[in-house]
Design a protein around this motif. Structure first.
Motif, short mmCIF file in Angstrom:
data_model
loop_
_atom_site.label_atom_id
_atom_site.label_comp_id
_atom_site.label_asym_id
_atom_site.label_seq_id
_atom_site.Cartn_x
_atom_site.Cartn_y
_atom_site.Cartn_z
N ALA A 122 -15.52 38.96 21.60
CA ALA A 122 -15.42 39.40 20.18
C ALA A 122 -15.66 40.43 19.86
O ALA A 122 -15.22 41.23 19.00
N THR A 123 -16.70 41.13 20.61
CA THR A 123 -17.19 42.61 20.40
C THR A 123 -15.96 43.57 20.69
O THR A 123 -15.55 44.62 20.06
N LEU A 133 -18.02 49.86 20.75
CA LEU A 133 -18.46 48.79 21.42
C LEU A 133 -19.92 48.53 21.35
O LEU A 133 -20.59 47.55 21.47
N GLY A 134 -20.96 49.64 21.40
CA GLY A 134 -22.26 49.67 21.71
C GLY A 134 -23.20 49.54 20.14
O GLY A 134 -24.08 49.30 20.39
N GLY A 144 -20.73 38.35 17.70
CA GLY A 144 -20.37 39.24 19.03
C GLY A 144 -21.61 39.46 19.92
O GLY A 144 -22.61 39.20 19.58
N LEU A 145 -21.41 40.63 20.73
CA LEU A 145 -22.55 40.90 21.66
C LEU A 145 -23.79 41.55 20.88
O LEU A 145 -24.87 41.37 21.16
N GLY A 146 -23.29 42.71 19.77
CA GLY A 146 -24.38 43.03 19.01
C GLY A 146 -25.17 42.22 18.27
O GLY A 146 -26.38 42.17 18.27
#
Length: 285
Positions: free
Chosen positions: A76-77, A222-223, A236-238
């Motif tokens: 998702a991210t 991304l980060g 997402g990852l965040g």
């Protein structure tokens, strides 16, 4: 190492897992189960040893492998970051090139204003304003969630706004240096149309700093999607890392940072390899 130590400064996760009336013995037993009874240097060595085997520990909140949780949220991210990157590169390069070809025009003024505002306004403010206008007042786009293409529009534009402004500024300055070069004059003397001179000859020679920044921006997207994912409820990852920080889920935070750092390093390697494709003068034998 910094992340490993920093997350432990946020507090003891055991206190969030046991009941308020838990005894000292129950707390100590929980620490033993989670491996938190050992000194921090020993915990770090164990983490490094296990990570070499792909074992990043289990989430204290979900009781599942941390790597599995991170990899489930990573697509998702990546989708959001790649779409935001495409938007930022397209807008940044296009506006930057047209601004150079029409110096002093109203478009050049708008382009420089876009770059200034894009780097001055924080992402959370842009996201909230975009949600207020396009979702609440106009009702055109959803406010949160991940579904069809309409769910990507506001998060991608919000996330890519700052990158687009940065790329636009760099494209404009890089193109200004290239447009006065001798080979550009030669290309014009050969009778090439102006669009060929600008988009084929000038832009290609101005791409190296743009590609370098583009790789850095993609890694940042991304980060650094935590704020945007939180505002728009993007799974997402965040958002996962932020939840893990709030619940002191050490393993998930460490794994998330490890994966994003690895992607960032690989992106920088890809950028270095791309230099040789763009400019034959620096190709390796």
């Amino acid at each position: 190492m910094i992340i490993f130590i920093a997350v432990r400064l946020s507090g003891d996760p055991v206190l969030l897992l046991v009941s308020p009336d838990a005894t000292d013995q129950e707390i100590q037993q929980m620490k033993v189960e989670l491996g938190l009874d050992k000194p921090v240097p020993v915990q770090y060595l164990i983490f490094m040893k296990n990570s070499l085997k792909g074992d990043f520990g289990k989430s204290t909140r979900y009781r599942r492998p941390a790597l599995e949780l991170v990899m489930n949220r990573l697509p998702a991210t990546i989708q959001l970051a790649v779409l935001a990157f495409i938007v930022s590169v397209t807008l940044g390069i296009t506006i930057g090139v047209i601004s150079v070809t029409k110096p002093g025009s109203w478009f050049d003024f708008l382009g420089k204003s876009f770059a200034m505002l894009g780097q001055a306004m924080p992402e959370f403010w842009i996201g909230i304003m975009a949600m207020l206008i396009f979702s609440v007042q106009l009702g055109w786009l959803p406010t949160s969630g991940r579904g069809g293409i309409q769910h990507f529009v506001l998060p991608a534009l919000t996330l890519g706004w700052f990158s687009a402004a940065s790329i636009m500024r760099l494209t404009r300055s890089s193109m200004l240096q290239v447009m006065g070069s001798e080979y550009i004059k030669t290309a014009r003397l050969k009778g090439n149309p102006e669009r060929v001179v600008v988009w084929r000859h000038a832009l290609r020679n101005a791409l190296i700093p743009i590609v370098s920044m583009g790789g850095m921006q993609l890694g940042r997207l991304l980060g650094g999607a935590v704020i945007v994912e939180t505002i728009f409820g993007w799974p997402g990852l965040g958002q996962l890392i932020l939840e893990a920080i709030n619940t002191r889920d050490y393993s998930v935070v460490q794994t998330g940072v490890f994966i994003t750092s690895t992607i960032f390093i690989l992106l920088n390697l890809a950028v270095d390899l791309t230099y040789g494709i763009i400019d034959p003068r620096i190709r390796y034998e």
